[in-house]
Motif scaffolding. Structure first.
Motif, PDB file in Angstrom:
ATOM      1  N   LEU A 245      39.894  29.710  47.332  1.00 38.94           N
ATOM      2  CA  LEU A 245      39.476  31.041  46.868  1.00 38.94           C
ATOM      3  C   LEU A 245      40.168  31.424  45.561  1.00 38.94           C
ATOM      4  N   LEU A 246      41.450  31.097  45.445  1.00 38.54           N
ATOM      5  CA  LEU A 246      42.163  31.405  44.197  1.00 38.54           C
ATOM      6  C   LEU A 246      41.549  30.650  43.024  1.00 38.54           C
ATOM      7  N   LYS A 247      41.116  29.411  43.272  1.00 39.87           N
ATOM      8  CA  LYS A 247      40.441  28.647  42.212  1.00 39.87           C
ATOM      9  C   LYS A 247      39.089  29.267  41.885  1.00 39.87           C
ATOM     10  N   ALA A 248      38.370  29.699  42.914  1.00 39.20           N
ATOM     11  CA  ALA A 248      37.062  30.330  42.698  1.00 39.20           C
ATOM     12  C   ALA A 248      37.206  31.613  41.897  1.00 39.20           C
ATOM     13  N   LEU A 249      38.316  32.336  42.089  1.00 41.08           N
ATOM     14  CA  LEU A 249      38.537  33.589  41.358  1.00 41.08           C
ATOM     15  C   LEU A 249      38.846  33.358  39.880  1.00 41.08           C
ATOM     16  N   GLN A 250      39.184  32.116  39.529  1.00 40.17           N
ATOM     17  CA  GLN A 250      39.411  31.805  38.118  1.00 40.17           C
ATOM     18  C   GLN A 250      38.094  31.655  37.374  1.00 40.17           C
ATOM     19  N   GLN A 251      37.006  31.508  38.128  1.00 42.28           N
ATOM     20  CA  GLN A 251      35.685  31.397  37.511  1.00 42.28           C
ATOM     21  C   GLN A 251      35.192  32.786  37.126  1.00 42.28           C
ATOM     22  N   SER A 252      34.354  32.827  36.143  1.00 44.56           N
ATOM     23  CA  SER A 252      33.802  34.112  35.736  1.00 44.56           C
ATOM     24  C   SER A 252      32.305  33.936  35.529  1.00 44.56           C
ATOM     25  N   PRO A 253      31.464  34.876  35.866  1.00 47.80           N
ATOM     26  CA  PRO A 253      31.785  36.132  36.534  1.00 47.80           C
ATOM     27  C   PRO A 253      31.967  35.933  38.045  1.00 47.80           C
ATOM     28  N   LEU A 254      32.480  36.968  38.679  1.00 49.07           N
ATOM     29  CA  LEU A 254      32.662  36.962  40.121  1.00 49.07           C
ATOM     30  C   LEU A 254      31.307  37.047  40.804  1.00 49.07           C
ATOM     31  N   THR A 255      31.046  36.118  41.718  1.00 49.96           N
ATOM     32  CA  THR A 255      29.776  36.156  42.442  1.00 49.96           C
ATOM     33  C   THR A 255      29.933  36.969  43.727  1.00 49.96           C
ATOM     34  N   GLU A 256      28.807  37.432  44.242  1.00 47.61           N
ATOM     35  CA  GLU A 256      28.816  38.174  45.508  1.00 47.61           C
ATOM     36  C   GLU A 256      29.326  37.282  46.636  1.00 47.61           C
ATOM     37  N   ALA A 257      28.964  35.997  46.596  1.00 49.15           N
ATOM     38  CA  ALA A 257      29.392  35.061  47.644  1.00 49.15           C
ATOM     39  C   ALA A 257      30.920  34.906  47.624  1.00 49.15           C
ATOM     40  N   THR A 258      31.506  34.793  46.425  1.00 50.61           N
ATOM     41  CA  THR A 258      32.966  34.660  46.329  1.00 50.61           C
ATOM     42  C   THR A 258      33.644  35.933  46.800  1.00 50.61           C
ATOM     43  N   PHE A 259      33.104  37.083  46.412  1.00 50.49           N
ATOM     44  CA  PHE A 259      33.665  38.356  46.876  1.00 50.49           C
ATOM     45  C   PHE A 259      33.652  38.421  48.401  1.00 50.49           C
ATOM     46  N   ALA A 260      32.528  38.031  48.998  1.00 51.97           N
ATOM     47  CA  ALA A 260      32.395  38.086  50.460  1.00 51.97           C
ATOM     48  C   ALA A 260      33.404  37.150  51.133  1.00 51.97           C
ATOM     49  N   ARG A 261      33.596  35.952  50.572  1.00 50.64           N
ATOM     50  CA  ARG A 261      34.563  35.001  51.138  1.00 50.64           C
ATOM     51  C   ARG A 261      35.987  35.550  51.024  1.00 50.64           C
ATOM     52  N   CYS A 262      36.299  36.187  49.892  1.00 52.26           N
ATOM     53  CA  CYS A 262      37.632  36.786  49.714  1.00 52.26           C
ATOM     54  C   CYS A 262      37.863  37.900  50.723  1.00 52.26           C
ATOM     55  N   LEU A 263      36.842  38.694  50.958  1.00 53.83           N
ATOM     56  CA  LEU A 263      36.943  39.796  51.918  1.00 53.83           C
ATOM     57  C   LEU A 263      37.128  39.248  53.329  1.00 53.83           C
ATOM     58  N   ASP A 264      36.306  38.276  53.701  1.00 49.82           N
ATOM     59  CA  ASP A 264      36.360  37.709  55.048  1.00 49.82           C
ATOM     60  C   ASP A 264      37.666  36.982  55.323  1.00 49.82           C
ATOM     61  N   SER A 265      38.283  36.431  54.277  1.00 52.99           N
ATOM     62  CA  SER A 265      39.528  35.668  54.463  1.00 52.99           C
ATOM     63  C   SER A 265      40.658  36.545  54.986  1.00 52.99           C
ATOM     64  N   GLN A 266      40.629  37.840  54.664  1.00 58.17           N
ATOM     65  CA  GLN A 266      41.715  38.769  54.999  1.00 58.17           C
ATOM     66  C   GLN A 266      43.065  38.230  54.524  1.00 58.17           C
ATOM     67  N   ASP A 267      43.025  37.527  53.382  1.00 60.11           N
ATOM     68  CA  ASP A 267      44.221  36.947  52.777  1.00 60.11           C
ATOM     69  C   ASP A 267      44.730  37.909  51.699  1.00 60.11           C
ATOM     70  N   ILE A 268      45.944  38.413  51.897  1.00 56.26           N
ATOM     71  CA  ILE A 268      46.488  39.421  50.974  1.00 56.26           C
ATOM     72  C   ILE A 268      46.644  38.861  49.568  1.00 56.26           C
ATOM     73  N   THR A 269      47.142  37.639  49.435  1.00 56.62           N
ATOM     74  CA  THR A 269      47.330  37.023  48.113  1.00 56.62           C
ATOM     75  C   THR A 269      46.007  36.921  47.374  1.00 56.62           C
ATOM     76  N   VAL A 270      44.982  36.472  48.073  1.00 56.34           N
ATOM     77  CA  VAL A 270      43.652  36.325  47.475  1.00 56.34           C
ATOM     78  C   VAL A 270      43.106  37.683  47.051  1.00 56.34           C
ATOM     79  N   GLN A 271      43.225  38.671  47.915  1.00 53.75           N
ATOM     80  CA  GLN A 271      42.659  39.981  47.591  1.00 53.75           C
ATOM     81  C   GLN A 271      43.420  40.666  46.457  1.00 53.75           C
TER      82      GLN A 271
END
Length: 197
Positions: A126-152
């Motif tokens: 997820l951290l690698k995916a967040l380095q991509q631009s622009p942010l996709t809805e799918a990546t946002f959803a995965r970040c939300l579902d992860s409930q990972d504080i570092t990622v969010q």
């Protein structure tokens, strides 16, 4: 005692497997220093010395060949202390020298099936995916579902989010701090004018 015998004695003392020498990941001077440290009695835990040797591999290299990578993983597999070995696999996942192909390779191995390593794989992905631009809805959803504080936290810092995404994070963020940060980005409700009676 000749060098070969002192090396063998050091490896027995600190519970190194023969493969450490075969793969060139330790040498006589390093082992002699570790034995000296062990004999002071300050740290009697043998796994700490092997842990230092694993960390030295990643610290002293900017990359690993595929063969070296497989040897590192094999040494983790062979180690008698499974907790320490698991931590060393976790270090490997977070190591900046892994290529994307190597990350995919290690992620597919059964050695990385324990939950804490799967969580680390997801976080790194997820951290690698967040380095991509622009942010996709799918990546946002995965970040939300992860409930990972570092990622969010990275999500909050690195991207311009939509109003709807801020609202979702304000409600479902992984921690109170993330929810509060998201709430701060939401427009404040307008105060209604006071009606004098």
């Amino acid at each position: 005692m000749d060098i070969e015998k002192s090396v063998q004695a050091a490896m027995r003392l600190l519970h190194y497997k023969r493969e450490w020498l075969d793969y060139g990941f330790v040498e006589s001077e390093f082992l002699a220093e570790q034995v000296k440290g062990f004999r002071t009695g300050i740290d009697p835990h043998r796994e700490h010395y092997r842990c230092a040797a694993f960390r030295r591999i990643l610290l002293n290299r900017v990359s690993l060949t595929q063969e070296e990578l497989e040897h590192y993983i094999e040494l983790c597999r062979l180690d008698e202390d499974t907790t320490m070995a698991g931590a060393m696999l976790c270090d490997l996942l977070g190591w900046s020298g892994l290529t994307p192909d190597q990350f995919e390779f290690v992620s597919s191995l059964s050695d990385f099936e324990p939950d804490f390593l799967q969580k680390t794989i997801l976080q790194m992905s997820l951290l690698k995916a967040l380095q991509q631009s622009p942010l996709t809805e799918a990546t946002f959803a995965r970040c939300l579902d992860s409930q990972d504080i570092t990622v969010q936290l990275q999500l909050l810092l690195k991207h311009s989010l939509t109003l709807q995404q801020w609202e979702i994070l304000a409600e479902r963020g992984a921690s109170r701090a993330i929810r509060n940060r998201a709430k701060e980005r939401l427009p404040r409700p307008k105060k209604l004018p006071r009606l004098d009676t």
